[in-house]
Design a protein around this motif. Structure first.
Motif, short mmCIF file in Angstrom:
data_model
loop_
_atom_site.label_atom_id
_atom_site.label_comp_id
_atom_site.label_asym_id
_atom_site.label_seq_id
_atom_site.Cartn_x
_atom_site.Cartn_y
_atom_site.Cartn_z
N THR A 34 -27.49 34.08 -9.84
CA THR A 34 -26.84 33.86 -8.55
C THR A 34 -27.27 32.46 -8.10
O THR A 34 -28.06 31.81 -8.78
CB THR A 34 -27.24 34.89 -7.47
OG1 THR A 34 -28.48 34.54 -6.90
CG2 THR A 34 -27.28 36.31 -8.02
N GLY A 39 -30.55 37.92 -10.58
CA GLY A 39 -30.58 39.30 -10.12
C GLY A 39 -30.59 40.25 -11.30
O GLY A 39 -30.17 39.90 -12.41
N ARG A 59 -40.75 48.66 -9.67
CA ARG A 59 -40.59 48.46 -8.22
C ARG A 59 -40.84 49.75 -7.45
O ARG A 59 -40.36 50.82 -7.85
CB ARG A 59 -39.16 47.99 -7.96
CG ARG A 59 -38.83 47.65 -6.48
CD ARG A 59 -37.40 47.16 -6.41
NE ARG A 59 -36.91 46.90 -5.08
CZ ARG A 59 -36.70 45.68 -4.59
NH1 ARG A 59 -37.00 44.63 -5.30
NH2 ARG A 59 -36.18 45.51 -3.39
N LEU A 65 -32.51 47.99 -2.16
CA LEU A 65 -31.88 46.90 -2.90
C LEU A 65 -30.70 46.31 -2.13
O LEU A 65 -30.13 46.97 -1.25
CB LEU A 65 -31.37 47.42 -4.25
CG LEU A 65 -32.37 48.16 -5.11
CD1 LEU A 65 -31.67 48.71 -6.36
CD2 LEU A 65 -33.51 47.23 -5.51
N HIS A 68 -24.35 43.62 -4.01
CA HIS A 68 -23.60 42.38 -4.15
C HIS A 68 -22.12 42.68 -4.30
O HIS A 68 -21.74 43.57 -5.07
CB HIS A 68 -24.10 41.59 -5.36
CG HIS A 68 -25.53 41.13 -5.22
ND1 HIS A 68 -26.58 42.02 -5.19
CD2 HIS A 68 -26.06 39.90 -5.09
CE1 HIS A 68 -27.72 41.33 -5.04
NE2 HIS A 68 -27.43 40.05 -4.98
N LEU A 116 -32.86 54.84 3.80
CA LEU A 116 -32.54 54.26 5.11
C LEU A 116 -31.07 54.55 5.45
O LEU A 116 -30.27 54.84 4.57
CB LEU A 116 -32.76 52.74 5.10
CG LEU A 116 -34.18 52.26 4.81
CD1 LEU A 116 -34.21 50.74 4.69
CD2 LEU A 116 -35.13 52.73 5.91
N ALA A 120 -28.00 46.80 2.77
CA ALA A 120 -28.00 45.33 2.75
C ALA A 120 -26.91 44.85 1.80
O ALA A 120 -26.80 45.34 0.68
CB ALA A 120 -29.37 44.83 2.29
N PRO A 143 -31.85 43.52 -7.28
CA PRO A 143 -33.03 42.82 -6.78
C PRO A 143 -33.22 41.58 -7.63
O PRO A 143 -32.50 41.37 -8.61
CB PRO A 143 -34.15 43.82 -7.03
CG PRO A 143 -33.72 44.51 -8.28
CD PRO A 143 -32.20 44.54 -8.27
N SER A 182 -32.10 35.01 -0.72
CA SER A 182 -31.24 34.95 0.46
C SER A 182 -32.01 35.29 1.73
O SER A 182 -33.03 35.98 1.70
CB SER A 182 -30.09 35.95 0.29
OG SER A 182 -30.59 37.27 0.18
N SER A 227 -38.17 45.10 6.97
CA SER A 227 -37.64 45.02 5.62
C SER A 227 -38.74 45.51 4.69
O SER A 227 -39.74 44.83 4.51
CB SER A 227 -37.27 43.57 5.32
OG SER A 227 -36.67 43.49 4.07
O1 TXA Z 1 -31.20 36.12 -3.09
C1 TXA Z 1 -31.38 37.34 -3.14
O2 TXA Z 1 -31.33 38.05 -2.12
C2 TXA Z 1 -31.67 37.95 -4.51
C3 TXA Z 1 -30.43 37.78 -5.38
C4 TXA Z 1 -30.56 38.47 -6.70
O3 TXA Z 1 -29.30 38.23 -4.69
N1 TXA Z 1 -32.03 39.33 -4.38
C5 TXA Z 1 -33.21 39.73 -3.86
O4 TXA Z 1 -33.42 41.10 -3.87
O5 TXA Z 1 -34.05 38.97 -3.42
P1 TXA Z 1 -34.85 41.77 -3.65
O6 TXA Z 1 -34.64 43.19 -3.97
O7 TXA Z 1 -35.86 41.04 -4.41
O8 TXA Z 1 -35.09 41.65 -2.11
C6 TXA Z 1 -34.33 42.43 -1.22
C7 TXA Z 1 -34.96 42.41 0.16
C8 TXA Z 1 -36.24 43.23 0.18
O9 TXA Z 1 -37.19 42.59 1.03
C9 TXA Z 1 -35.76 44.56 0.78
O10 TXA Z 1 -36.80 45.27 1.40
C10 TXA Z 1 -34.71 44.09 1.76
O11 TXA Z 1 -34.06 43.02 1.09
N2 TXA Z 1 -33.72 45.15 2.08
C11 TXA Z 1 -32.82 45.72 1.26
N3 TXA Z 1 -32.12 46.67 1.90
C12 TXA Z 1 -32.58 46.71 3.17
C13 TXA Z 1 -32.26 47.48 4.33
N4 TXA Z 1 -31.33 48.42 4.30
N5 TXA Z 1 -32.96 47.23 5.46
C14 TXA Z 1 -33.92 46.27 5.50
N6 TXA Z 1 -34.26 45.50 4.45
C15 TXA Z 1 -33.60 45.71 3.29
#
Ligand code: TXA
Ligand code: MG
Length: 345
Positions: A34, A39, A59, A65, A68, A116, A120, A143, A182, A227
């Motif tokens: 990305t 990812g 994890r 997660l 996308h 939850l 996201a 992720p 992001s 988060s």
């Molecule tokens: O740039 C990015 O966001 C990358 C690329 C691959 O898209 N993805 C990424 O995913 O960083 P990950 O899983 O490493 O981080 C996702 C973050 C985590 O801190 C997670 O707790 C939070 O987003 N998250 C996901 N769903 C959530 C929700 N429903 N409420 C609050 N936080 C959430």
């Protein structure tokens, strides 16, 4: 592993995309580029597929997660309610490094949302990510494609280092651009709140929607983050990292002190500092220029990983102002350092 052309993947690499997409349709996990970091993708609608992500990364199951998508229309199937601020943010920053937390419709696998009632969602700004999802015809839960706790991968080689043998494949689209993940923004509250600083800055968000809050857990270690992922150790190379706050002379004397204690010292610095440090430290890596913090973001994880290929015992990093892109950079550095700071008195 499939190498894919970033300029026009649909035209140049359709057979490769088709193979990777077929694996995703068979509930396998596939890494893909990305604009932020690589990812690790799986069919967001399938329990079996999403569980494989957690297994491969090691994890914790309570860390949800990001889903996308390629088109805004996919949102209607995923979220219950689309507040106006969310619409404005999508129009301004999608595709791009912005993730929105919205009320979930419950249609994605329960492992995606970790129980939850929110989900996201983000639309990545990368031709290969968009093409892969288009061919697969699936929303992808993804992720960052690193082992839990390690720096996020900004190249296919980083993914390989962490997940070789644990996943079905890697779509290689070269190095990512932004380099940090992001920005995650909670849009379920009256005023949107930043849960994770990232590729879109607070200043940029505020220019579009006015006031934007920041999760108190980002500035105080006593607060539980909203988060879930933000509470875990992250981005850490093998040697312990210390942030050094002070002038150039203080950085130099900190290095000498550690070397006198018999330690091999790694230095994570800017080009500006490197040019003034002379031969200080045992390994000195410059990851970008202070005059454009986006260059630091782009190279930070690669530099953190690069120390693992050296024999340093300790890593000292310089620090940055916490505004603009500096907010995300300092958030990642503080995590990599486990909040260990050496301050000039
Ligand atoms: O740039 C990015 O966001 C990358 C690329 C691959 O898209 N993805 C990424 O995913 O960083 P990950 O899983 O490493 O981080 C996702 C973050 C985590 O801190 C997670 O707790 C939070 O987003 N998250 C996901 N769903 C959530 C929700 N429903 N409420 C609050 N936080 C959430
Ligand atoms: Mg991650």
């Amino acid at each position: 592993k499939w190498s894919v052309d970033n300029a026009d993947p649909m035209k140049m690499n359709y057979p490769q995309l088709k193979e990777a997409a077929a694996l995703l349709q068979q509930e396998e996990v596939v890494a893909f580029p990305t604009e932020t970091v690589y990812g690790l993708g799986a069919n967001a609608l399938s329990d079996q597929a999403v569980q494989k992500i957690f297994e491969a990364k090691g994890r914790p199951g309570d860390n949800p997660l990001i889903v996308h998508i390629t088109k805004k229309e996919q949102l209607t199937g995923l979220v219950d309610n689309l507040p106006q601020v969310a619409e404005k943010l999508m129009d301004a920053f999608w595709p791009g490094p912005l993730t929105l937390v919205l009320k979930s419709k419950g249609s994605v696998s329960r492992y995606v949302t970790a129980g939850l009632d929110t989900v996201a969602v983000r639309m990545p700004d990368h031709p290969v990510a968009l093409a892969l999802m288009e061919v697969a015809g699936l929303p992808l839960a993804a992720p960052s494609a690193n082992l839990s706790g390690k720096p996020s991968p900004t190249s296919a080689a980083h993914v390989d280092e962490d997940l070789n043998g644990k996943i079905a494949g890697i779509v290689d689209g070269g190095s990512t651009g932004v380099g940090l993940e992001s920005t995650v923004v909670d849009c379920t509250t009256e005023i949107p709140v930043i849960l994770r600083p990232g590729g879109v800055t607070k200043e940029q968000l505020e220019a579009v929607v006015g006031e934007v809050g920041v999760d108190p857990a980002l500035t105080s270690q006593d607060q539980a983050p909203k988060s879930p992922g933000m509470k875990y150790t992250h981005y850490a190379p093998v040697a312990p990292v210390f942030l050094v706050e002070g002038g150039l002379d203080f950085l130099k004397s900190t290095v000498h002190k550690a070397q006198n204690d018999g330690k091999k010292v790694g230095l994570l610095v800017t080009e500006e500092t490197k040019s003034q440090m002379g031969e200080a430290g045992d390994v000195m890596l410059a990851c970008g220029t202070r005059s454009d913090l986006s260059t630091i973001a782009t190279n930070l994880y690669d530099a953190l990983r690069a120390f693992n290929a050296t024999d340093v015992d300790i890593i000292f990093s310089e620090t940055f102002p916490k505004s603009g892109m500096g907010a995300a950079i300092m958030n990642r550095l503080e995590k990599a350092a486990g909040h260990k700071v050496i301050k000039e008195r």
